[in-house]
Design a protein around this motif. Sequence first.
Motif, PDB file in Angstrom:
ATOM      1  N   LEU A  63     -48.762-104.334  32.895  1.00  0.00           N
ATOM      2  CA  LEU A  63     -48.519-104.023  34.183  1.00  0.00           C
ATOM      3  C   LEU A  63     -49.397-102.934  34.756  1.00  0.00           C
ATOM      4  O   LEU A  63     -49.964-102.144  33.782  1.00  0.00           O
ATOM      5  CB  LEU A  63     -47.155-103.831  34.393  1.00  0.00           C
ATOM      6  CG  LEU A  63     -46.005-104.784  34.084  1.00  0.00           C
ATOM      7  CD1 LEU A  63     -44.593-104.209  34.127  1.00  0.00           C
ATOM      8  CD2 LEU A  63     -46.234-105.930  35.100  1.00  0.00           C
ATOM      9  N   PRO A  64     -49.680-102.873  36.015  1.00  0.00           N
ATOM     10  CA  PRO A  64     -50.317-101.881  36.502  1.00  0.00           C
ATOM     11  C   PRO A  64     -49.644-100.605  36.739  1.00  0.00           C
ATOM     12  O   PRO A  64     -48.351-100.550  36.037  1.00  0.00           O
ATOM     13  CB  PRO A  64     -50.929-102.438  37.823  1.00  0.00           C
ATOM     14  CG  PRO A  64     -49.532-103.300  38.308  1.00  0.00           C
ATOM     15  CD  PRO A  64     -49.222-103.982  37.031  1.00  0.00           C
ATOM     16  N   ASN A  65     -50.171 -99.355  37.062  1.00  0.00           N
ATOM     17  CA  ASN A  65     -49.446 -98.311  37.274  1.00  0.00           C
ATOM     18  C   ASN A  65     -48.156 -98.316  38.083  1.00  0.00           C
ATOM     19  O   ASN A  65     -48.151 -99.205  38.655  1.00  0.00           O
ATOM     20  CB  ASN A  65     -50.480 -97.117  37.693  1.00  0.00           C
ATOM     21  CG  ASN A  65     -50.928 -97.207  39.205  1.00  0.00           C
ATOM     22  OD1 ASN A  65     -50.211 -97.614  40.171  1.00  0.00           O
ATOM     23  ND2 ASN A  65     -52.220 -97.209  39.181  1.00  0.00           N
ATOM     24  N   GLU A 125     -49.005 -99.328  42.107  1.00  0.00           N
ATOM     25  CA  GLU A 125     -49.179-100.384  42.382  1.00  0.00           C
ATOM     26  C   GLU A 125     -48.094-101.540  42.051  1.00  0.00           C
ATOM     27  O   GLU A 125     -47.985-102.402  42.823  1.00  0.00           O
ATOM     28  CB  GLU A 125     -50.304-100.946  41.485  1.00  0.00           C
ATOM     29  CG  GLU A 125     -51.906-100.102  41.790  1.00  0.00           C
ATOM     30  CD  GLU A 125     -52.757-100.704  40.668  1.00  0.00           C
ATOM     31  OE1 GLU A 125     -53.263-101.910  40.925  1.00  0.00           O
ATOM     32  OE2 GLU A 125     -53.352 -99.988  40.211  1.00  0.00           O
ATOM     33  N   LEU A 126     -47.356-101.195  41.046  1.00  0.00           N
ATOM     34  CA  LEU A 126     -46.068-101.805  40.826  1.00  0.00           C
ATOM     35  C   LEU A 126     -45.109-101.845  41.827  1.00  0.00           C
ATOM     36  O   LEU A 126     -44.475-102.802  42.405  1.00  0.00           O
ATOM     37  CB  LEU A 126     -45.377-101.461  39.564  1.00  0.00           C
ATOM     38  CG  LEU A 126     -44.454-102.176  38.812  1.00  0.00           C
ATOM     39  CD1 LEU A 126     -44.748-103.787  38.569  1.00  0.00           C
ATOM     40  CD2 LEU A 126     -43.902-101.644  37.661  1.00  0.00           C
ATOM     41  N   SER A 127     -44.728-100.830  42.347  1.00  0.00           N
ATOM     42  CA  SER A 127     -43.933-100.463  43.583  1.00  0.00           C
ATOM     43  C   SER A 127     -44.505-101.106  44.778  1.00  0.00           C
ATOM     44  O   SER A 127     -43.560-101.662  45.545  1.00  0.00           O
ATOM     45  CB  SER A 127     -43.954 -98.967  43.727  1.00  0.00           C
ATOM     46  OG  SER A 127     -43.077 -98.835  44.998  1.00  0.00           O
ATOM     47  N   GLU A 128     -45.844-101.155  45.091  1.00  0.00           N
ATOM     48  CA  GLU A 128     -46.486-101.823  46.146  1.00  0.00           C
ATOM     49  C   GLU A 128     -46.213-103.240  46.156  1.00  0.00           C
ATOM     50  O   GLU A 128     -45.776-103.710  47.074  1.00  0.00           O
ATOM     51  CB  GLU A 128     -47.770-101.538  46.419  1.00  0.00           C
ATOM     52  CG  GLU A 128     -48.002 -99.936  46.760  1.00  0.00           C
ATOM     53  CD  GLU A 128     -49.748 -99.438  46.856  1.00  0.00           C
ATOM     54  OE1 GLU A 128     -50.330-100.095  46.089  1.00  0.00           O
ATOM     55  OE2 GLU A 128     -49.769 -98.474  47.236  1.00  0.00           O
ATOM     56  N   PRO A 155     -45.893 -88.821  37.107  1.00  0.00           N
ATOM     57  CA  PRO A 155     -47.253 -89.461  36.994  1.00  0.00           C
ATOM     58  C   PRO A 155     -47.278 -90.886  37.129  1.00  0.00           C
ATOM     59  O   PRO A 155     -46.381 -91.528  36.834  1.00  0.00           O
ATOM     60  CB  PRO A 155     -47.603 -89.009  35.500  1.00  0.00           C
ATOM     61  CG  PRO A 155     -46.669 -88.095  35.082  1.00  0.00           C
ATOM     62  CD  PRO A 155     -45.482 -88.378  35.886  1.00  0.00           C
ATOM     63  N   ILE A 156     -48.264 -91.499  37.815  1.00  0.00           N
ATOM     64  CA  ILE A 156     -48.353 -93.072  38.077  1.00  0.00           C
ATOM     65  C   ILE A 156     -48.529 -93.878  36.908  1.00  0.00           C
ATOM     66  O   ILE A 156     -48.210 -95.015  36.727  1.00  0.00           O
ATOM     67  CB  ILE A 156     -49.526 -93.441  39.372  1.00  0.00           C
ATOM     68  CG1 ILE A 156     -50.806 -92.820  38.544  1.00  0.00           C
ATOM     69  CG2 ILE A 156     -49.101 -92.404  40.614  1.00  0.00           C
ATOM     70  CD1 ILE A 156     -51.693 -93.391  39.604  1.00  0.00           C
ATOM     71  N   ASN A 157     -48.894 -93.013  35.728  1.00  0.00           N
ATOM     72  CA  ASN A 157     -49.136 -93.677  34.682  1.00  0.00           C
ATOM     73  C   ASN A 157     -48.178 -93.049  33.668  1.00  0.00           C
ATOM     74  O   ASN A 157     -48.695 -93.484  32.384  1.00  0.00           O
ATOM     75  CB  ASN A 157     -50.619 -93.575  34.228  1.00  0.00           C
ATOM     76  CG  ASN A 157     -51.630 -94.156  34.897  1.00  0.00           C
ATOM     77  OD1 ASN A 157     -51.416 -95.716  35.022  1.00  0.00           O
ATOM     78  ND2 ASN A 157     -52.574 -93.771  35.601  1.00  0.00           N
ATOM     79  N   GLY A 158     -47.447 -92.431  33.705  1.00  0.00           N
ATOM     80  CA  GLY A 158     -46.432 -91.926  32.803  1.00  0.00           C
ATOM     81  C   GLY A 158     -45.307 -93.150  32.282  1.00  0.00           C
ATOM     82  O   GLY A 158     -45.259 -94.005  32.526  1.00  0.00           O
ATOM     83  N   PRO A 173     -53.024 -88.503  39.022  1.00  0.00           N
ATOM     84  CA  PRO A 173     -52.451 -88.789  39.859  1.00  0.00           C
ATOM     85  C   PRO A 173     -50.876 -88.709  39.751  1.00  0.00           C
ATOM     86  O   PRO A 173     -50.462 -89.259  38.788  1.00  0.00           O
ATOM     87  CB  PRO A 173     -52.973 -90.146  40.373  1.00  0.00           C
ATOM     88  CG  PRO A 173     -53.776 -90.426  39.097  1.00  0.00           C
ATOM     89  CD  PRO A 173     -53.952 -89.481  38.033  1.00  0.00           C
ATOM     90  N   TYR A 174     -50.065 -88.315  40.926  1.00  0.00           N
ATOM     91  CA  TYR A 174     -48.502 -88.273  40.869  1.00  0.00           C
ATOM     92  C   TYR A 174     -48.355 -89.115  42.091  1.00  0.00           C
ATOM     93  O   TYR A 174     -49.117 -88.923  43.127  1.00  0.00           O
ATOM     94  CB  TYR A 174     -48.061 -86.667  40.918  1.00  0.00           C
ATOM     95  CG  TYR A 174     -47.816 -86.195  39.649  1.00  0.00           C
ATOM     96  CD1 TYR A 174     -46.657 -86.141  39.623  1.00  0.00           C
ATOM     97  CD2 TYR A 174     -48.779 -85.743  38.625  1.00  0.00           C
ATOM     98  CE1 TYR A 174     -46.281 -85.460  38.188  1.00  0.00           C
ATOM     99  CE2 TYR A 174     -48.472 -85.129  37.552  1.00  0.00           C
ATOM    100  CZ  TYR A 174     -47.208 -85.120  37.056  1.00  0.00           C
ATOM    101  OH  TYR A 174     -46.823 -84.282  35.901  1.00  0.00           O
TER     102      TYR A 174
END
Length: 367
Positions: A105-107, A110-113, A150-153, A202-203
């Motif tokens: 999955l993406p970060n 992007e997943l939220s969008e 974090p968007i990738n956490g 990025p956060y």
Amino acid sequence: MITFGIMTLNIESEAAYIHEIAVRSHSCGMECFHFLPSSINPLTQQVQGRRFCAEEQSWVEDEFPIPSLIYDRCFYGDDQHSKRCVPIVSWLKSRDDITFLGFGLPNKLELSETLSNSRLAPYLPHSHLIKDCSDVLSALNKQKKIIIKPINGSQGFGIYYLKKNDKTIHVKTEKNKQIISRIFPNETKLFQWLQPLINFRPYLLQPYLELSNTTSRPFDIRILLQKDQQGVWVDRGKGIRIGNTGGILSNLSAGGSVMDFTTWSSALSQASKEYICSELNFITTNLPHILEKEISPLFEIGVDIGIAKNGALWILDVNSKPGRKVVLKTEPDLKEILFHAPLLYGKYLIQSESIERKSRYEKTLYH
């Protein structure tokens, strides 16, 4: 015999889980290998890694061709080795002669969008990228309490709770199973701490949701979804994760505990139980199909669902490389099913490999 490769960034990563899969591989008509993306020789395309010896029931060091079937369990960080492995894995996923159980999955942003444009939108907390410190201050002035992550956490790493008081700002996080609090006397001091944080990675920012139980311990529902040997999505199990008193995380890695869903739900009123089960069923029935339609094919998903004090259900996180601790602790009888699952789904893919599945991944290489 099908060659089944389990790929990690560290040879010790998830050692017990990988061993359990390997022990069962021969009975599924597979030869199991374990390797790192960086151990592939780009010239010979041979891999230096480990092969599971069915006769000895143990791992042996070996050199072998890239397995035809790969189970990706790579968890990336900010280190140089992670950065080196990302393009290697993307290259592997683009190859026609290699089949991945899932493409990931993406970060989080992007997943939220993606999910915000689906029928699951009402279950998503509003998320947006933090561009500068003023975004955080603006949100605090409006909402008083927020979460940044974090968007990738993963595993709750780098998540902070911020609360605006009359004159101060309270920041709280959890590290090494300890709750760490800090009070900033003014916005300038807050910005001095915050700016390096958002410069480094990025956060995203979300409203703080009141998800604590009656004893002020954060809790959520972890659900494990997987495809079975016919490629059909099934709910493998669910459990309740409970965090430390006064904490912000329910993750087991942050010191959380677990409770089986049946025991927890039995304490609810019949109406509440039926409502929550109905909502959970709606989410888990729709989520995998939305993700596969909009993003990429998957094998498994870990879904974290929070229940607010007003009864609303929220999708807190979706993970394409979930752990199994919660389900195994609450439903130990699922052990054989969970350890066989990657092998049986892999066998299904090999027997019914579709060109359409491979071609759809082209738009997701950057993931």
